[in-house]
Design an enzyme around this catalytic site. Sequence first.
Site, mmCIF file in Angstrom:
data_model
loop_
_atom_site.group_PDB
_atom_site.id
_atom_site.type_symbol
_atom_site.label_atom_id
_atom_site.label_comp_id
_atom_site.label_asym_id
_atom_site.label_seq_id
_atom_site.Cartn_x
_atom_site.Cartn_y
_atom_site.Cartn_z
ATOM 1 N N MET A 24 0.944 -1.273 -0.225
ATOM 2 C CA MET A 24 -0.200 0.099 -0.018
ATOM 3 C C MET A 24 1.202 1.188 0.617
ATOM 4 O O MET A 24 1.806 1.499 1.347
ATOM 5 C CB MET A 24 -0.790 -0.205 0.859
ATOM 6 C CG MET A 24 -2.161 -1.185 1.203
ATOM 7 S SD MET A 24 -3.228 -1.066 2.324
ATOM 8 C CE MET A 24 -2.169 -2.350 3.892
ATOM 9 N N CYS A 107 -2.141 -1.274 -9.919
ATOM 10 C CA CYS A 107 -2.826 0.352 -10.204
ATOM 11 C C CYS A 107 -3.314 1.000 -10.787
ATOM 12 O O CYS A 107 -2.875 1.196 -11.998
ATOM 13 C CB CYS A 107 -1.303 0.802 -9.297
ATOM 14 S SG CYS A 107 -1.851 2.906 -9.088
ATOM 15 N N ASN A 207 -6.862 -11.042 -3.259
ATOM 16 C CA ASN A 207 -7.041 -10.293 -2.555
ATOM 17 C C ASN A 207 -8.236 -9.435 -2.943
ATOM 18 O O ASN A 207 -8.819 -9.273 -4.097
ATOM 19 C CB ASN A 207 -5.779 -9.126 -3.117
ATOM 20 C CG ASN A 207 -5.531 -8.347 -2.905
ATOM 21 O OD1 ASN A 207 -5.882 -7.193 -3.374
ATOM 22 N ND2 ASN A 207 -5.534 -8.364 -1.694
ATOM 23 N N GLY A 208 -8.643 -9.040 -1.641
ATOM 24 C CA GLY A 208 -9.862 -8.500 -1.878
ATOM 25 C C GLY A 208 -10.998 -7.769 -1.220
ATOM 26 O O GLY A 208 -11.496 -9.637 -0.695
ATOM 27 N N ARG A 232 -6.436 -3.456 3.559
ATOM 28 C CA ARG A 232 -7.214 -2.241 4.276
ATOM 29 C C ARG A 232 -7.450 -2.513 5.135
ATOM 30 O O ARG A 232 -7.423 -1.821 6.593
ATOM 31 C CB ARG A 232 -8.117 -1.349 2.997
ATOM 32 C CG ARG A 232 -7.757 -0.749 2.137
ATOM 33 C CD ARG A 232 -8.363 -0.992 0.841
ATOM 34 N NE ARG A 232 -9.696 -1.861 0.597
ATOM 35 C CZ ARG A 232 -10.020 -1.851 -0.115
ATOM 36 N NH1 ARG A 232 -10.977 -0.794 -0.387
ATOM 37 N NH2 ARG A 232 -10.745 -2.855 -0.589
HETATM 38 C C1 LIG Z 1 -3.492 3.214 0.247
HETATM 39 C C2 LIG Z 1 -3.023 2.194 -0.692
HETATM 40 C C3 LIG Z 1 -2.276 2.020 -1.458
HETATM 41 C C4 LIG Z 1 -1.901 1.076 -2.126
HETATM 42 N N1 LIG Z 1 -0.390 0.449 -3.188
HETATM 43 C C5 LIG Z 1 -0.750 -0.166 -3.694
HETATM 44 C C6 LIG Z 1 0.512 -0.602 -4.374
HETATM 45 O O1 LIG Z 1 1.434 0.182 -4.312
HETATM 46 N N2 LIG Z 1 1.091 -1.467 -4.892
HETATM 47 C C7 LIG Z 1 0.086 -2.980 -5.215
HETATM 48 O O2 LIG Z 1 -0.111 -3.272 -5.693
HETATM 49 N N3 LIG Z 1 -1.598 -2.375 -5.477
HETATM 50 C C8 LIG Z 1 -1.552 -1.006 -4.024
HETATM 51 N N4 LIG Z 1 -2.906 -0.891 -3.364
HETATM 52 C C9 LIG Z 1 -3.780 -2.089 -3.692
HETATM 53 C C10 LIG Z 1 -4.059 -3.469 -2.783
HETATM 54 O O3 LIG Z 1 -2.769 -3.515 -2.388
HETATM 55 C C11 LIG Z 1 -5.060 -4.477 -2.486
HETATM 56 O O4 LIG Z 1 -4.705 -5.039 -3.439
HETATM 57 C C12 LIG Z 1 -6.207 -3.955 -2.370
HETATM 58 O O5 LIG Z 1 -6.547 -2.766 -1.054
HETATM 59 C C13 LIG Z 1 -7.380 -4.090 -2.357
HETATM 60 O O6 LIG Z 1 -6.955 -5.227 -1.257
HETATM 61 P P1 LIG Z 1 -7.772 -5.229 0.141
HETATM 62 O O7 LIG Z 1 -9.175 -5.534 0.234
HETATM 63 O O8 LIG Z 1 -7.175 -6.340 1.626
HETATM 64 O O9 LIG Z 1 -7.416 -3.490 0.606
HETATM 65 C C14 LIG Z 1 -2.935 0.064 -2.258
HETATM 66 C C15 LIG Z 1 -4.327 0.434 -1.770
HETATM 67 C C16 LIG Z 1 -4.432 1.479 -0.929
HETATM 68 C C17 LIG Z 1 -5.498 1.527 0.263
#
Ligand SMILES: Cc1cc2nc3c(=O)[nH]c(=O)nc-3n(C[C@H](O)[C@H](O)[C@H](O)COP(=O)(O)O)c2cc1C
Length: 334
Positions: A24, A107, A207-208, A232
Site C-alpha cells: 500500500m 494500480c 486479494n480483495g 486495508r
Molecule cells: C492506500 C493504498 C495504496 C495502495 N498501493 C498499492 C501499491 O503500491 N501496489 C499494489 O499492488 N497495490 C496497492 N494497493 C492495492 C492493495 O494492495 C490491495 O490490492 C487492495 O487494497 C485490495 O485489498 P484489500 O481489500 O485487502 O485492501 C493500494 C491500496 C491502498 C488502499
Amino acid sequence: MSRAVPPLKIGPHEIWPPLVLAPMSGVTNRTMRALYKPFGLGLTVTEFVSSNALQYGNRRTMEMIDQHGLEKPVSTQLWGDDPAIMARAAQVVRECGADIVDINFGCPAPKVTKTSGGSACLKDVEKCEAIMKAVVEAVDCPVTMKMRLGWNESNLVYVDVAKRAQAVGVAAITLHARTARQFYKGSADWDHIARLKASIDIPVIGNGDLNDAQLAMQRMRDSGVDALMVGRATLGNPWLISQIRDLMEGREAQPLPEAAERLRYSIVHYRAMVDEWGERRAVPQMRKHIALYIKGIHGAAVLRERIMHMDTAQEVYDVIEEAIASLQRESVAA
Ligand SMILES: Cc1cc2nc3c(=O)[nH]c(=O)nc-3n(C[C@H](O)[C@H](O)[C@H](O)COP(=O)(O)O)c2cc1C
C-alpha cells in the site's frame, strides 16, 4: 501445530503462513511492515516503486525499497511500461535485497495509468508479456505479478495475462478481483479468483475485501487459492492478521483486543515511526493510522479531531494516554 492449509511456495521460498501483506503506497513502509510481520504474516511487499525513478536512485525512491532485514522474505514491487527499464530496475532492487520481484499490473491511480503503467498495462496483453519476460530473464530470484481483472468490465484479460505469465516463468500471481475502472468501488468478485486458480498451475494469491478471519478462510477454501493477501482491513487492526494465522495454524482465532490495548499499540507504532523517520515526517503519516486504531472506541470522533490538529508526537501520546486512563476508569466503574 496442525496446519489447516499448506505453505505458499514461491521459487525456493516456503512461505508460512500463506498470508501476505498487501503493498500500500504511502502506508506499508519498512517500519510498518516490520511491525506487522510478527502478527503472523508470511510475506511482505514493499510499496510500489517506479522503474523509471529507480534509474536516478534519489533518496525518497531508495527509501521505498529499503528494508530492515527483519521481514525476510520480502518482495519488492515495481511499476512501469518499458520492458528494458523494468528489467534494469529489477536488477537494482535485487541487489538492494529483494528476495522476490513483483510486477504491478494493478494500480488504477491516474498518475500511474496516464504513463501506461500499473493497470493500464492490461490494455495490451502482449506488452504485459514482454515486461514479465524481460524481468524474469533479468534476475536470479522469483518474479511474481499482481493484477486486477482487466482495465474494465468488457476487457477481463486476467486469465490470458496469467497464462502468459506462467509461460514466461512468473512464479506466482496475485489477483485483486476488481477491474481498474472500479477503483475500490463495489466488491471484489472472488468467483474470478477461483476461475484464475482453476486456469493455471502456478500459485495464486487471492486479494480483495478480506476483513474478517472466518470469511478469509472461507474465501481460501472456496476459491482454492494458495495464499491470501490482506490490505486495508489490517490498518489499525493488525490483530486480524493474527486471527487469520490462528485459523491457518488449525487453532481457534484469538479474540480481537480491547480498546485500551489497541490504543497502547498505536503508541508503539507511533514511536517506531518517529524513531525511524523523525517527528516531522512521522506525525502527518501517523494521522491516518491513529484514526484507524481508534475507530469504534467511545469518543473516537472527538479524539480523532484533536489528533488531526496536533503537530508533535508528545501531544498525541498525551491524549492517547488520557483516553486509555478514561477507558480504564469506565471499566472499573462498570
Ligand atoms: C492506500 C493504498 C495504496 C495502495 N498501493 C498499492 C501499491 O503500491 N501496489 C499494489 O499492488 N497495490 C496497492 N494497493 C492495492 C492493495 O494492495 C490491495 O490490492 C487492495 O487494497 C485490495 O485489498 P484489500 O481489500 O485487502 O485492501 C493500494 C491500496 C491502498 C488502499
